[in-house]
Design a protein around this motif. Structure first.
Motif, PDB file in Angstrom:
ATOM      1  N   MET A   1      49.422  53.959  50.409  1.00  0.00           N
ATOM      2  CA  MET A   1      48.458  53.450  49.440  1.00  0.00           C
ATOM      3  C   MET A   1      49.182  52.946  48.192  1.00  0.00           C
ATOM      4  N   ASN A   2      48.527  52.038  47.451  1.00  0.00           N
ATOM      5  CA  ASN A   2      49.027  51.536  46.177  1.00  0.00           C
ATOM      6  C   ASN A   2      50.358  50.798  46.286  1.00  0.00           C
ATOM      7  N   ARG A   3      50.590  50.144  47.416  1.00  0.00           N
ATOM      8  CA  ARG A   3      51.867  49.449  47.613  1.00  0.00           C
ATOM      9  C   ARG A   3      51.993  48.216  46.734  1.00  0.00           C
ATOM     10  N   VAL A   4      50.858  47.648  46.321  1.00  0.00           N
ATOM     11  CA  VAL A   4      50.889  46.495  45.421  1.00  0.00           C
ATOM     12  C   VAL A   4      50.014  46.760  44.192  1.00  0.00           C
ATOM     13  N   GLN A   5      49.957  48.010  43.785  1.00  0.00           N
ATOM     14  CA  GLN A   5      49.158  48.403  42.631  1.00  0.00           C
ATOM     15  C   GLN A   5      49.584  47.618  41.391  1.00  0.00           C
ATOM     16  N   GLY A   6      48.606  47.052  40.692  1.00  0.00           N
ATOM     17  CA  GLY A   6      48.886  46.339  39.456  1.00  0.00           C
ATOM     18  C   GLY A   6      49.246  44.881  39.630  1.00  0.00           C
ATOM     19  N   LYS A   7      49.397  44.422  40.858  1.00  0.00           N
ATOM     20  CA  LYS A   7      49.732  43.021  41.098  1.00  0.00           C
ATOM     21  C   LYS A   7      48.458  42.176  41.176  1.00  0.00           C
ATOM     22  N   VAL A   8      48.594  40.912  40.829  1.00  0.00           N
ATOM     23  CA  VAL A   8      47.492  39.957  40.907  1.00  0.00           C
ATOM     24  C   VAL A   8      47.859  38.902  41.936  1.00  0.00           C
ATOM     25  N   ALA A   9      47.015  38.762  42.956  1.00  0.00           N
ATOM     26  CA  ALA A   9      47.332  37.900  44.093  1.00  0.00           C
ATOM     27  C   ALA A   9      46.301  36.787  44.255  1.00  0.00           C
ATOM     28  N   LEU A  10      46.805  35.583  44.470  1.00  0.00           N
ATOM     29  CA  LEU A  10      45.966  34.443  44.843  1.00  0.00           C
ATOM     30  C   LEU A  10      46.226  34.141  46.313  1.00  0.00           C
ATOM     31  N   VAL A  11      45.175  34.209  47.128  1.00  0.00           N
ATOM     32  CA  VAL A  11      45.283  33.960  48.567  1.00  0.00           C
ATOM     33  C   VAL A  11      44.513  32.688  48.887  1.00  0.00           C
ATOM     34  N   THR A  12      45.212  31.649  49.302  1.00  0.00           N
ATOM     35  CA  THR A  12      44.526  30.418  49.682  1.00  0.00           C
ATOM     36  C   THR A  12      44.145  30.500  51.157  1.00  0.00           C
ATOM     37  N   GLY A  13      43.028  29.870  51.497  1.00  0.00           N
ATOM     38  CA  GLY A  13      42.522  29.988  52.866  1.00  0.00           C
ATOM     39  C   GLY A  13      42.163  31.421  53.192  1.00  0.00           C
ATOM     40  N   GLY A  14      41.569  32.112  52.225  1.00  0.00           N
ATOM     41  CA  GLY A  14      41.343  33.551  52.366  1.00  0.00           C
ATOM     42  C   GLY A  14      39.977  33.952  52.878  1.00  0.00           C
TER      43      GLY A  14
END
Length: 269
Positions: A1-14
């Motif tokens: 769990m929390n492997r990308v905690q605090g990151k902001v991700a933009l996923v295109t074609g999501g």
């Protein structure tokens, strides 16, 4: 769990398939996710489903053939969540009726695929990188394809566009690594997304299965988990690479399954 905690991700074609799987996994592991898709209703539904499960997500319309739309998606992400640290350039398309062999392909289709499959990766990265530099670094992941590494009787433009993505990935990694920005690619083989399950005939799946090293086909989460790894700090010393996620389909001498079948028949004789 929390492997990308605090990151902001933009996923295109999501809104569906691999993009949807990735958005869900990123949110589950603590990222704030923006789902950008031409299917704006699907993107909104995907974001609502993530929020209903305790994740953080919003949606935005994206036309990956338009520079301004890509820029708007990046700026929306930064305005809404304050930064951008993960970009998954996932939009891609193909057209088996127009993207044929080199002599017979529709040249307008060549231009369209280069624009959507390759230029969108360039533009998404172009607009995201300054924000990643401000944030202290980030991870860009691009969807390539095994068509970038193995040729076919058709889909000439698609393969060329994805090969360009593989090389562009290396250039981005080289040019912005000192800014603490990593860039990697994922090259899927046959992946049983809902669209693939609904449209591919069993005979075609049997052909792919015959030549896989593994005794099963890939699922959308197989790509999503790879992207999650590349987005996380677990992969902090990996950059410029394109990971081939294809079940060993392209691994062996192509005659191996046929020779095995021949040997099996000779032993039974």
């Amino acid at each position: 769990m929390n492997r990308v905690q605090g990151k902001v991700a933009l996923v295109t074609g999501g809104a569906s398939g691999i993009g949807l799987s990735t958005a869900q996994l990123l949110a589950k592991e603590g990222a704030k996710v923006v789902i950008a898709d031409f299917n704006v209703d699907g993107a909104k539904e995907a974001a609502e489903n993530i929020k209903s499960q305790g994740g953080e997500a919003v949606s935005i319309f994206l036309d990956a053939s338009k520079e301004e739309s890509i820029k708007e998606a990046v700026e929306f992400t930064v305005d809404h969540y304050g930064s951008l640290t993960v970009l998954y350039n996932n939009v891609g398309m193909t057209n088996l009726k127009k993207d044929l062999d080199v002599v017979n392909m529709d040249l307008d289709e060549w231009d369209r695929l280069m624009n959507v499959n390759t230029k969108s990766v360039l533009l998404g990265s172009r607009f995201a990188i300054p924000h990643m530099i401000k944030a202290g670094g980030g991870s860009i992941i691009n969807t390539a394809s095994m068509a970038a590494f193995a040729s076919d009787s058709v889909r000439s433009a698609y393969g060329a566009s994805k090969a360009a993505v593989v090389q562009l990935t290396k250039y981005i990694a080289t040019q912005y690594g000192r800014d603490n920005i990593r860039c990697n690619g994922v090259a899927p083989g046959l992946i049983l997304t809902p669209a693939a399950k609904n449209n591919l005939p069993p005979a075609l799946l049997d052909i792919f299965g015959k030549y896989n090293a593994l005794p099963y086909h890939g699922e959308a989460d197989d790509i999503g988990n790879t992207v999650l790894f590349l987005a996380s700090d677990e992969s902090k010393f990996i950059t410029g690479q394109t990971i081939q996620v294809e079940g060993g389909h392209y691994l062996a001498n192509p005659t191996v399954p046929d020779f095995k079948e021949l040997m099996k028949k000779s032993q039974q004789a």
